[in-house]
Design a protein around this motif. Structure first.
Motif, PDB file in Angstrom:
ATOM      1  N   ALA A  13      -4.601  -2.963  -3.107  1.00 23.31           N
ATOM      2  CA  ALA A  13      -3.664  -3.357  -4.162  1.00 23.31           C
ATOM      3  C   ALA A  13      -2.220  -3.105  -3.737  1.00 23.31           C
ATOM      4  CB  ALA A  13      -3.973  -2.597  -5.455  1.00 23.31           C
ATOM      5  N   ARG A  14      -1.960  -1.964  -3.112  1.00 24.73           N
ATOM      6  CA  ARG A  14      -0.591  -1.679  -2.656  1.00 24.73           C
ATOM      7  C   ARG A  14      -0.146  -2.691  -1.606  1.00 24.73           C
ATOM      8  NH1 ARG A  14       0.440   4.787  -2.328  1.00 24.73           N
ATOM      9  NH2 ARG A  14       2.477   4.090  -1.614  1.00 24.73           N
ATOM     10  N   THR A  15      -1.043  -3.066  -0.716  1.00 26.99           N
ATOM     11  CA  THR A  15      -0.716  -4.068   0.301  1.00 26.99           C
ATOM     12  C   THR A  15      -0.396  -5.409  -0.360  1.00 26.99           C
ATOM     13  OG1 THR A  15      -2.088  -2.957   1.942  1.00 26.99           O
ATOM     14  CG2 THR A  15      -1.570  -5.278   2.347  1.00 26.99           C
ATOM     15  N   LEU A  16      -1.219  -5.819  -1.313  1.00 29.48           N
ATOM     16  CA  LEU A  16      -0.995  -7.078  -2.018  1.00 29.48           C
ATOM     17  C   LEU A  16       0.361  -7.087  -2.717  1.00 29.48           C
ATOM     18  CD1 LEU A  16      -2.030  -9.828  -3.158  1.00 29.48           C
ATOM     19  CD2 LEU A  16      -2.939  -8.505  -5.079  1.00 29.48           C
ATOM     20  N   TRP A  17       0.671  -6.025  -3.470  1.00 29.81           N
ATOM     21  CA  TRP A  17       1.942  -5.982  -4.192  1.00 29.81           C
ATOM     22  C   TRP A  17       3.127  -5.947  -3.238  1.00 29.81           C
ATOM     23  CZ3 TRP A  17       1.299  -7.856  -8.614  1.00 29.81           C
ATOM     24  CH2 TRP A  17       0.259  -7.506  -9.444  1.00 29.81           C
ATOM     25  N   ARG A  18       3.016  -5.204  -2.132  1.00 26.48           N
ATOM     26  CA  ARG A  18       4.108  -5.175  -1.136  1.00 26.48           C
ATOM     27  C   ARG A  18       4.380  -6.573  -0.608  1.00 26.48           C
ATOM     28  NH1 ARG A  18       1.668  -0.363   0.958  1.00 26.48           N
ATOM     29  NH2 ARG A  18       0.689  -1.602   2.583  1.00 26.48           N
ATOM     30  N   LEU A  19       3.311  -7.283  -0.222  1.00 25.94           N
ATOM     31  CA  LEU A  19       3.470  -8.631   0.324  1.00 25.94           C
ATOM     32  C   LEU A  19       4.075  -9.575  -0.709  1.00 25.94           C
ATOM     33  CD1 LEU A  19       0.150  -8.932   2.343  1.00 25.94           C
ATOM     34  CD2 LEU A  19       2.474  -8.652   3.258  1.00 25.94           C
ATOM     35  N   ARG A  20       3.618  -9.474  -1.946  1.00 27.42           N
ATOM     36  CA  ARG A  20       4.154 -10.342  -2.997  1.00 27.42           C
ATOM     37  C   ARG A  20       5.630 -10.069  -3.254  1.00 27.42           C
ATOM     38  NH1 ARG A  20      -0.522 -10.730  -7.645  1.00 27.42           N
ATOM     39  NH2 ARG A  20      -1.676 -12.401  -6.630  1.00 27.42           N
ATOM     40  N   LEU A  21       5.983  -8.806  -3.366  1.00 23.50           N
ATOM     41  CA  LEU A  21       7.379  -8.458  -3.618  1.00 23.50           C
ATOM     42  C   LEU A  21       8.276  -8.911  -2.470  1.00 23.50           C
ATOM     43  CD1 LEU A  21       6.823  -4.914  -5.101  1.00 23.50           C
ATOM     44  CD2 LEU A  21       7.985  -6.799  -6.288  1.00 23.50           C
ATOM     45  N   MET A  22       7.875  -8.631  -1.243  1.00 17.94           N
ATOM     46  CA  MET A  22       8.685  -9.021  -0.095  1.00 17.94           C
ATOM     47  C   MET A  22       8.803 -10.539   0.004  1.00 17.94           C
ATOM     48  SD  MET A  22       7.855  -6.173   2.855  1.00 17.94           S
ATOM     49  CE  MET A  22       6.177  -6.698   3.076  1.00 17.94           C
ATOM     50  N   SER A  23       7.706 -11.241  -0.244  1.00 13.87           N
ATOM     51  CA  SER A  23       7.724 -12.703  -0.202  1.00 13.87           C
ATOM     52  C   SER A  23       8.671 -13.267  -1.256  1.00 13.87           C
ATOM     53  CB  SER A  23       6.308 -13.242  -0.412  1.00 13.87           C
ATOM     54  OG  SER A  23       6.316 -14.639  -0.502  1.00 13.87           O
ATOM     55  N   ASP A  24       8.567 -12.772  -2.486  1.00 11.14           N
ATOM     56  CA  ASP A  24       9.447 -13.247  -3.556  1.00 11.14           C
ATOM     57  C   ASP A  24      10.908 -12.947  -3.255  1.00 11.14           C
ATOM     58  OD1 ASP A  24       7.230 -14.130  -4.881  1.00 11.14           O
ATOM     59  OD2 ASP A  24       7.579 -12.964  -6.699  1.00 11.14           O
TER      60      ASP A  24
END
Length: 142
Positions: free
Chosen positions: A36-47
Motif C-alpha cells: 500500500a505504501r508503494t502504491l500511494w508513493r507511486l500515485r503521489l509522485m506520478s500526480d
C-alpha cells in the motif's frame, strides 16, 4: 494556493482498516502495508510530476481530509476504521518528502469521511492548518 486535492479511482485496502488488521497474521499485514505504501508513493509522485505546473502544495503545517467514496451496494466502513486503511498513504507523504514528519508540528489534523456515491473513489485534500475546509457534496465531488 489554499487547498490541493488528489483523486484516485478506488478506495484504500480495507484489510488494513483497524477492524481488518485484527484478522491478519503479522507477516500478511506487513506485506499489505508495504504494498500500500508503494502504491500511494507511486500515485503521489506520478500526480505531482504530471501536474507540476498546476499542483501547488500549501505551506506547512497541514490539515488533511481523507475521503473514501463507496459505490452503491458496497458496505461503507466506519470512519474510525478508515484511519488504519489511510495510514500507509499518510506515511507515504513522509516517504517521498512532502512532509518532514507526520508529527503534530507538520500535520495538525487528519479527518476521515466515508461517503456513498459515484465510487469507488479516494479523495485527499491538503490545506494549510487553520483554514476553513471546503466540504464535498453528498457524492464526494471535488
Amino acid at each position: 494556493m489554499n487547498t490541493t486535492t488528489f483523486s484516485w479511482p478506488d478506495i484504500p485496502d480495507m484489510r488494513l482498516s483497524t477492524n481488518g488488521r485484527r484478522s491478519l497474521h503479522w507477516s500478511e499485514e506487513s506485506g499489505l502495508v508495504k504494498a500500500a505504501r508503494t502504491l500511494w508513493r507511486l500515485r503521489l509522485m506520478s500526480d505531482l510530476n504530471r501536474a507540476a505546473d498546476t499542483k501547488e502544495l500549501p505551506a506547512l503545517p497541514w490539515e488533511i481530509e481523507c475521503i473514501a467514496v463507496f459505490p452503491k451496494g458496497q458496505r461503507r466502513h466506519d470512519v474510525d476504521a478508515l484511519a488504519g486503511a489511510f495510514k500507509p498513504l499518510l506515511d507515504s507523504l513522509v516517504d517521498i518528502h512532502l512532509l518532514p514528519s507526520d508529527s503534530p508540528v507538520h500535520l495538525e489534523a487528519v479527518t476521515y469521511r466515508s461517503l456513498r456515491g459515484e465510487g469507488p473513489l479516494t479523495l485527499i485534500r491538503i490545506q494549510r492548518a487553520g483554514q476553513a475546509r471546503p466540504r464535498p457534496d453528498s457524492h464526494g465531488g471535488c
